[in-house]
Motif scaffolding. Structure first.
Motif, PDB file in Angstrom:
ATOM      1  N   VAL A 413       0.842  -1.200   0.000  1.00  0.00           N
ATOM      2  CA  VAL A 413       0.000   0.000   0.000  1.00  0.00           C
ATOM      3  C   VAL A 413       0.875   1.246   0.000  1.00  0.00           C
ATOM      4  O   VAL A 413       0.682   2.168  -0.799  1.00  0.00           O
ATOM      5  CB  VAL A 413      -0.927   0.029   1.243  1.00  0.00           C
ATOM      6  CG1 VAL A 413      -1.625   1.372   1.371  1.00  0.00           C
ATOM      7  CG2 VAL A 413      -1.946  -1.083   1.173  1.00  0.00           C
ATOM      8  N   PHE A 414       1.864   1.240   0.908  1.00  0.00           N
ATOM      9  CA  PHE A 414       2.692   2.429   1.042  1.00  0.00           C
ATOM     10  C   PHE A 414       3.523   2.655  -0.219  1.00  0.00           C
ATOM     11  O   PHE A 414       3.665   3.784  -0.682  1.00  0.00           O
ATOM     12  CB  PHE A 414       3.595   2.297   2.265  1.00  0.00           C
ATOM     13  CG  PHE A 414       4.296   3.565   2.609  1.00  0.00           C
ATOM     14  CD1 PHE A 414       3.580   4.650   3.088  1.00  0.00           C
ATOM     15  CD2 PHE A 414       5.663   3.685   2.442  1.00  0.00           C
ATOM     16  CE1 PHE A 414       4.211   5.836   3.403  1.00  0.00           C
ATOM     17  CE2 PHE A 414       6.312   4.866   2.755  1.00  0.00           C
ATOM     18  CZ  PHE A 414       5.584   5.951   3.236  1.00  0.00           C
ATOM     19  N   TYR A 417       1.378   4.009  -2.873  1.00  0.00           N
ATOM     20  CA  TYR A 417       0.969   5.357  -2.497  1.00  0.00           C
ATOM     21  C   TYR A 417       2.088   6.364  -2.754  1.00  0.00           C
ATOM     22  O   TYR A 417       1.872   7.421  -3.358  1.00  0.00           O
ATOM     23  CB  TYR A 417       0.587   5.351  -1.021  1.00  0.00           C
ATOM     24  CG  TYR A 417       0.146   6.677  -0.490  1.00  0.00           C
ATOM     25  CD1 TYR A 417      -1.071   7.224  -0.880  1.00  0.00           C
ATOM     26  CD2 TYR A 417       0.934   7.379   0.410  1.00  0.00           C
ATOM     27  CE1 TYR A 417      -1.485   8.451  -0.384  1.00  0.00           C
ATOM     28  CE2 TYR A 417       0.528   8.602   0.904  1.00  0.00           C
ATOM     29  CZ  TYR A 417      -0.680   9.140   0.507  1.00  0.00           C
ATOM     30  OH  TYR A 417      -1.077  10.347   0.990  1.00  0.00           O
ATOM     31  N   LEU A 425      -3.796   7.538  -4.611  1.00  0.00           N
ATOM     32  CA  LEU A 425      -4.823   6.563  -4.242  1.00  0.00           C
ATOM     33  C   LEU A 425      -5.177   5.662  -5.410  1.00  0.00           C
ATOM     34  O   LEU A 425      -5.444   4.475  -5.242  1.00  0.00           O
ATOM     35  CB  LEU A 425      -6.086   7.278  -3.757  1.00  0.00           C
ATOM     36  CG  LEU A 425      -6.043   7.747  -2.312  1.00  0.00           C
ATOM     37  CD1 LEU A 425      -7.307   8.517  -1.996  1.00  0.00           C
ATOM     38  CD2 LEU A 425      -5.911   6.554  -1.383  1.00  0.00           C
ATOM     39  N   THR A 500      -8.270   0.559   1.504  1.00  0.00           N
ATOM     40  CA  THR A 500      -7.460   1.775   1.517  1.00  0.00           C
ATOM     41  C   THR A 500      -7.951   2.735   0.458  1.00  0.00           C
ATOM     42  O   THR A 500      -8.100   3.937   0.690  1.00  0.00           O
ATOM     43  CB  THR A 500      -5.983   1.439   1.242  1.00  0.00           C
ATOM     44  OG1 THR A 500      -5.593   0.400   2.114  1.00  0.00           O
ATOM     45  CG2 THR A 500      -5.109   2.647   1.467  1.00  0.00           C
ATOM     46  N   PHE A 503     -11.186   4.068   1.509  1.00  0.00           N
ATOM     47  CA  PHE A 503     -10.962   4.995   2.610  1.00  0.00           C
ATOM     48  C   PHE A 503     -10.745   6.386   2.031  1.00  0.00           C
ATOM     49  O   PHE A 503     -11.288   7.383   2.505  1.00  0.00           O
ATOM     50  CB  PHE A 503      -9.725   4.516   3.372  1.00  0.00           C
ATOM     51  CG  PHE A 503      -9.462   5.232   4.665  1.00  0.00           C
ATOM     52  CD1 PHE A 503     -10.344   5.137   5.717  1.00  0.00           C
ATOM     53  CD2 PHE A 503      -8.291   5.960   4.836  1.00  0.00           C
ATOM     54  CE1 PHE A 503     -10.080   5.774   6.920  1.00  0.00           C
ATOM     55  CE2 PHE A 503      -8.023   6.592   6.034  1.00  0.00           C
ATOM     56  CZ  PHE A 503      -8.919   6.505   7.080  1.00  0.00           C
TER      57      PHE A 503
ATOM     58  N   PRO B 534      -3.780   7.670   3.396  1.00  0.00           N
ATOM     59  CA  PRO B 534      -3.531   6.229   3.468  1.00  0.00           C
ATOM     60  C   PRO B 534      -2.270   5.905   4.257  1.00  0.00           C
ATOM     61  O   PRO B 534      -2.152   4.847   4.869  1.00  0.00           O
ATOM     62  CB  PRO B 534      -3.359   5.830   2.010  1.00  0.00           C
ATOM     63  CG  PRO B 534      -4.142   6.821   1.263  1.00  0.00           C
ATOM     64  CD  PRO B 534      -3.981   8.104   2.016  1.00  0.00           C
ATOM     65  N   ASN B 535      -1.326   6.842   4.206  1.00  0.00           N
ATOM     66  CA  ASN B 535      -0.150   6.794   5.033  1.00  0.00           C
ATOM     67  C   ASN B 535      -0.500   6.503   6.496  1.00  0.00           C
ATOM     68  O   ASN B 535       0.097   5.650   7.155  1.00  0.00           O
ATOM     69  CB  ASN B 535       0.439   8.207   4.947  1.00  0.00           C
ATOM     70  CG  ASN B 535       1.903   8.185   5.187  1.00  0.00           C
ATOM     71  OD1 ASN B 535       2.427   7.153   5.580  1.00  0.00           O
ATOM     72  ND2 ASN B 535       2.546   9.289   4.968  1.00  0.00           N
ATOM     73  N   LEU B 537      -3.244   5.197   7.526  1.00  0.00           N
ATOM     74  CA  LEU B 537      -3.841   3.865   7.597  1.00  0.00           C
ATOM     75  C   LEU B 537      -2.756   2.807   7.705  1.00  0.00           C
ATOM     76  O   LEU B 537      -2.872   1.850   8.484  1.00  0.00           O
ATOM     77  CB  LEU B 537      -4.684   3.634   6.347  1.00  0.00           C
ATOM     78  CG  LEU B 537      -5.588   2.425   6.375  1.00  0.00           C
ATOM     79  CD1 LEU B 537      -6.624   2.558   7.479  1.00  0.00           C
ATOM     80  CD2 LEU B 537      -6.287   2.270   5.040  1.00  0.00           C
ATOM     81  N   VAL B 538      -1.680   2.983   6.943  1.00  0.00           N
ATOM     82  CA  VAL B 538      -0.553   2.055   7.040  1.00  0.00           C
ATOM     83  C   VAL B 538       0.008   2.106   8.458  1.00  0.00           C
ATOM     84  O   VAL B 538       0.337   1.076   9.058  1.00  0.00           O
ATOM     85  CB  VAL B 538       0.526   2.390   5.992  1.00  0.00           C
ATOM     86  CG1 VAL B 538       1.775   1.560   6.218  1.00  0.00           C
ATOM     87  CG2 VAL B 538      -0.011   2.151   4.591  1.00  0.00           C
ATOM     88  N   LEU B 621       8.112   7.192   8.152  1.00  0.00           N
ATOM     89  CA  LEU B 621       6.859   7.481   7.447  1.00  0.00           C
ATOM     90  C   LEU B 621       6.240   8.813   7.835  1.00  0.00           C
ATOM     91  O   LEU B 621       5.248   9.218   7.256  1.00  0.00           O
ATOM     92  CB  LEU B 621       5.836   6.357   7.684  1.00  0.00           C
ATOM     93  CG  LEU B 621       6.312   4.915   7.440  1.00  0.00           C
ATOM     94  CD1 LEU B 621       5.158   3.938   7.636  1.00  0.00           C
ATOM     95  CD2 LEU B 621       6.889   4.743   6.046  1.00  0.00           C
TER      96      LEU B 621
END
Lengths: 763, 763
Positions: A413-414, A417, A425, A500, A503, B534-535, B537-538, B621
């Motif tokens: 995900v990161f 991103y 996203l 995500t 979100f 989302p960062n 969220l991670v 992060l």
């Protein structure tokens, strides 16, 4: 929110329509190929009359369950269909589209589940029959894998077709309609996962507790009244539930990609996310057709090879597609964006991240649940010091694997991103579509498991299969155990990627709703600022709590339903003369009826919790708390799902290790210890664990759907704390009532008169 | 961030100094009262020479362990002491104060832990001796509860004294210095919880596996070489670890209240949070002195009554204090705030929320882990269908109780937050201080458990205690089981309240650092906006993952260390002639040495994870992800901690239920099933579960401490991605190396030559 800067044109070009139409055709071709695979399976030999008899009983039981489930869910579906009309939308076309495609998503989800069950209950007979022929192993494996191929083609075909039709019909309004489609798919899949999961484990645990433990008769012994129910369970849980779940994973991930694609690139962003899974269809076909068993290698090696080959082909084709269909620079959207990177490169890398993620999860899950690696061997070893150490080591394996899998998913995900820059996203969502390209093969791999498991059951019950054939079926069953665990890992990964992305679209939805109301930019800022507060932290905690509660409810439901099975089987042993001697057939149908009734009753509470908890939190505590709620549910849900799936898988295979003659072998105390571990793992891995994936998606989609309504009642002319509180309280009351009812049920069962609880004294 | 609007005057008035000085004196009085309680305990009779012999062995073993632990932790403490200098501060006075008070917090934490152990190892002998006298039950109970009283007075006395001195010495700069004080307390407490938890359960499980399971000799049999280690474990885990943990809960909650008080009201906000726990000291003294056993009621009723009486007195006194010491309106801070509510009312209600929360947790925990309520009875009932159903039902109880407890805690946080208005976060912190008023009694209740447990051990081993006395000790032990579970619930509640408050001060700290650098208001806004991504969220996912990992590591460490005990005890049975016949004494000291060595080695990995994970996430992060990380860790940590504590408690008491003659009684299959449940629960409830509380606080305080440094390297002149990445990577490497080393350890143990793994054939 820089990713929105490109969202201008909401019109599809003629070329875009053409591509979407081609994708729809590819989807239909997938369905046709699925049909041919299905024909091939059905054409295989069907074995002896006794085998067919047993298969027929299983077919009827499974069909009866799914029909009753359909009736139950229909009511629920119609209610939600109507409720959806109450939620804000741009116009009536969008509103109707959303509700109609909710129904279509729901029907598709149910259909693919039904198809999975229907075909599996026919294929297991044919796999059992094939194992008796010469070259049986190759033939049996081929049938089992082709069965999965047919279901896989159905899954991707229906998912892709639905999405393509929405894009063709609604263009710029597609996102809202897609929310409905995804929601329908996820909601039904969740119910099928929960209901099927309760059914399969209640029957399994109930059959084992009376059969193996009390009466000392082997598994799948025809004298056990719960045997047919146990086999029915494999089909309604592992086949129907799994197929619906993967369909929903496919649909929701695709929906998330399409929503964010349109948010980033306008309507033309709806096209590329369709192309990637269309490529997945092609590679899935290749994957299914190149899977051929070789006599000198394990079945798992064969299946893994197909997976890796199709993954590589997917990656290459997706890269080509990205460079053909996407611009080489964001300059196409305005000179000021010229230095924002290369969309084609970003998309390619994102898709590859998704594909690589699938491969890594396959490796990790194989490592933690496979019999040939350290963790399961270690669990097996602890069986020498008793059941307690087996449980503890299995839990450790589950925790550890959950952490590493979650970190890998988090890194994906990161990575997507970070890489995405202006379209961050969307890049996450594209990584999701990358994962999707492997779904066809994944479904094929997964269906393999229950089909071989059931084939073994039929063989055992009929007694018409010789030693060598039984050996073949046992091997296939063990392979199926690992493929099943892998699927669960992949499914939860799609949940995280889709969640995500969703979100993000949840926040989008709030910002958009705020701007519709006419709030100023400062108003938006201060509204978003309130998201960062202890309020949010409380939301995170409630989100995590719902995952614990859902898991606890699912495990409890299995215990309760299994209790009912135990009492019924004991009753039959006691009241029907001649069962133990094999002269009278037990009443299989009654056990199937009981489990059917109980699992349909039990699925209500966790289902209502999933739908109404976000409503209670969102309207009651606000959008910030709801964002926190989602984050908490996603994070804890991911870890919990993998923990439950992998510790269950490790216990199951540790038992197999002991049964293969290690640490004392069958009948030893070590074996008894691993049987306890396996029984604990049953509801973990087959009921609670897999249901968390659709749970996360349902809660996410509910939140996205209700977000505009929350905003509407929070700021602007319609703002009313009273309305919000009222909605929240209604949702809360529904949850509380559901929980209280299921609590009372547990009291009723433990109050069953003692005489019906006593084991029959037949031995 | 409206709650800062009042923060102007950073000067304490003369009256404020006076009150703080009075509070310091009250704290010293608490220590004096503790000393008198201690004297009273030591003055009691010490029983027979044989009993004294055994007690001496336990005393020596426990002291030896804590001394070695002190040496290990000293190195760690000095390193952190120096590292703290590297973090940003206003001036050198603040910088030095923070480091020095870090050391003081650490030393206090260790001291109170050592005191708890020292006194408990003397009190258990005296409780055992008292049980032999006439009126033994009342005398024994009185000694046990007075022991707890002495430790409780020490806990609140040292905590309050430390905080008052910081306020007196640093006034406006107190918050930064308090961060150091709280961090020192939490860090040492975490290590003592983890190390002690591993020690106690490794010895316990190891002793049971060889003694009860293999050699079929009873618990606490002197022929078992691990018996002394088992008793030492109760003292270093349940007494030393618990006392340090509650001290840290006390200190950190107080620190959070003081930090937020000064943020809301300036320096004068430092006073009220000191008054509330000072009231707690008074009520704790009352609580300890009114606890008198009555012959016609259960010990739990007696203790609960004391708790409720002191809680009510606390509430009344706090309300009076609020109206005396706080203004009746915010108008005192400026006319524009006239309508922001009544500070005295807000503070009163917030404190009462905290006190009520303590009562609710007491009720909930009692319900879920007490033998007289449904849940434990249900777990006991499932023992009839075997160990698997015992495990599943215990897990369900744990999940369910975790959900409800988390929701109650969440409601308290949200209630205080809503109520607080302009001083929302301070209100949350005040709810925490409300909880604190009960800590004195809570420590007294908790110490009761291990002291009676050990008294029973001494009685059993010496054989010098008759039937009636043994009965008394068994009853006290069962009461102790529930009081222990209650303490864990309260401790985790303080973690959530303190963490929520600190979560706010984390953001404060970022905003302040940004303004120091001279970022514009818009810059601050956009920096905070990135938190919602989302960062984050991670980050939430990594936070949740760390809790799972920490729990898994702790459980694993117990398994490994228990394995070493098993091999050593087997070796002694095999190599030393005459042990089984009772003619030769086993080498108790060797087992103590092994467990000491192993548990000190094992605590490194989870400890390093707790300290370095936030550093890796924060610098790697960013602050947004770190905020998410904290939220994820708090939410998942709360649920996991309660789940582990309560399922463990339920299994333990389900075993007691069966041993009391239900479901077949001792020696039945049902009993064997509950023994398995209890063994699984051991590391849950006594190692992993309780360590999560200090874990959360350590991670929170590390984050608050490093936040300014992260900001410094993120924006402004010092901004450097390279530096951030380097720091993050160093932290990551430390974690990875620690995990790899502990992984390799597990390989070494399973490679131990087979002959040393075989049980001795002596029976």
């Amino acid at each position: 929110m820089s990713r929105q800067f490109l969202a201008e044109g909401l019109e599809l070009s003629g070329g875009d329509y053409g591509i979407a139409a081609v994708v729809a055709v590819v989807a239909l071709i997938a369905l046709v190929i699925g049909y041919f695979l299905l024909k091939e399976v059905l054409a295989a030999g069907q074995g002896t009359a006794k085998m067919q008899d047993i298969a027929k009983a299983v077919q009827e039981g499974a069909a009866a369950y799914l029909k009753r489930q359909r009736n139950t869910l229909s009511i629920f579906g119609v209610v939600v269909f109507l409720l959806l009309f109450a939620l804000p939308a741009d116009d009536w076309s969008e509103r109707i589209g959303r509700s109609v495609f909710f129904l279509i998503g729901a029907v598709f989800s149910f259909t693919i589940g039904y198809l999975g069950m229907w075909l599996a209950t026919r294929a297991n007979l044919r796999v059992a029959a094939a194992s008796r022929e010469s070259g049986g192993r190759e033939k049996a494996m081929r049938i089992a894998f082709r069965t999965g191929g047919a279901v896989g083609m159905g899954t991707v075909g229906l998912g892709l077709f639905g999405a393509a039709v929405v894009v063709l019909a609604y263009a710029g309004q597609a996102p809202k309609v897609l929310e409905g489609f995804g929601f329908g798919a996820a909601l039904i899949a969740m119910f099928m996962r929960v209901g099927g999961g309760i059914f399969t484990k209640a029957a399994d645990v109930g059959a084992d507790l009376v059969g193996k433990v009390e009466q000392n008769i082997p598994e799948d012994d025809p004298r056990n009244a719960a045997t047919i129910a146990d086999n029915v369970g494999d089909n309604v849980g592992d086949c129907a539930g799994m197929a619906a779940d993967l369909f929903e994973s496919y649909a929701v991930t695709l929906v998330a990609a399409l929503i964010l694609g349109s948010s980033a690139f306008g309507a033309s962003g709806l096209i590329f996310p369709l192309i990637v899974p269309a490529i997945g269809v092609i590679t899935a076909v290749i994957g299914v057709y190149i899977t051929r068993a070789r006599s000198n290698e394990s079945g798992l090696v064969t299946i893994n090879r197909s997976f890796y080959i199709s993954a590589v082909i997917s990656a290459v084709l997706c890269a080509i597609a990205a460079f053909v269909f996407l611009p080489g620079s964001f300059a196409a959207f305005g000179e000021q964006y010229a230095n924002d990177g290369n969309p084609a490169v970003i998309a390619t890398v994102a898709v590859i991240i998704g594909i690589v993620l699938a491969g890594l999860i396959l490796k990790l899950t194989g490592y933690y649940t496979g019999t040939e690696h350290g963790p399961v061997k270690n669990v097996g070893k602890t069986s020498e010091t008793g059941a307690a150490t087996v449980i503890l080591s299995g839990i450790s394996v589950g925790f550890e694997s959950a952490v590493y899998t979650a970190l890998v998913i988090g890194a994906a995900v990161f990575g997507a991103y970070l890489l995405g820059g202006a379209i961050a996203l969307f890049a996450v969502a594209l990584a999701g579509t990358g994962l999707l390209t492997t779904v066809g093969v994944i479904v094929a791999m997964d269906t393999f498991g229950p089909v071989s498991d059931n084939a073994q059951g039929i063989a055992e019950m009929s007694g018409d299969v010789d030693e060598a054939a039984a050996q073949t079926l046992t091997e296939l069953d063990a392979v199926g155990n690992t493929t099943k665990a892998i699927t669960k890992g992949i499914a939860i990964a799609t949940a995280v990627l889709a969640a995500t992305a969703l979100f993000g679209s949840y926040q989008d939805s709030i910002t958009k709703a705020l701007s519709t109301i006419g709030t100023t930019a400062d108003g938006v800022k201060s509204f978003i600022d309130t998201i960062v507060s202890p309020n949010t932290l409380v939301g995170v905690m409630i989100g995590a709590a719902v995952v614990f509660m859902f898991s606890g409810l699912a495990v409890n439901a299995v215990s309760r339903a299994a209790g009912a099975v135990v009492y019924e089987v004991r009753r039959q042993f006691r009241e029907i003369a001649g069962i133990m001697e094999g002269t009278t057939r037990p009443e299989y149908g009654r056990v199937v009826d009981i489990v059917t009734r109980d699992s349909l009753r039990e699925l209500a509470t966790p289902g209502l919790l999933a739908v109404f908890a976000p409503i209670a939190v969102g309207f009651g505590l606000g959008t910030g708390a709801l964002a926190g709620y989602l984050a908490g549910a996603i994070a804890t849900g991911t870890l919990m799902a993998i923990f439950l799936a992998n510790s269950g898988g490790a216990w199951d295979n540790a038992k197999k290790l002991v049964e293969d003659g290690n640490h004392g072998g069958k009948g030893s105390e070590a074996h008894a210890a691993t049987v306890i571990g396996d029984t604990v793992g049953d509801p973990f891995k087959d009921t609670a664990g897999p249901a968390i994936n659709p749970l996360i998606k349902v809660m996410n989609l509910v939140s996205v759907l209700i977000a505009p309504a929350i905003v509407q009642f929070s700021v602007g002319p319609d703002a009313s704390f009273g309305v919000r509180l009222a909605i929240s309280l209604v949702a809360l009351v529904i949850i509380v009532v559901a929980v209280v009812i299921s609590k009372r049920r547990s009291t009723v069962i433990s109050d069953t008169p003692a005489e019906t609880q006593e084991p029959a004294k037949t031995a």
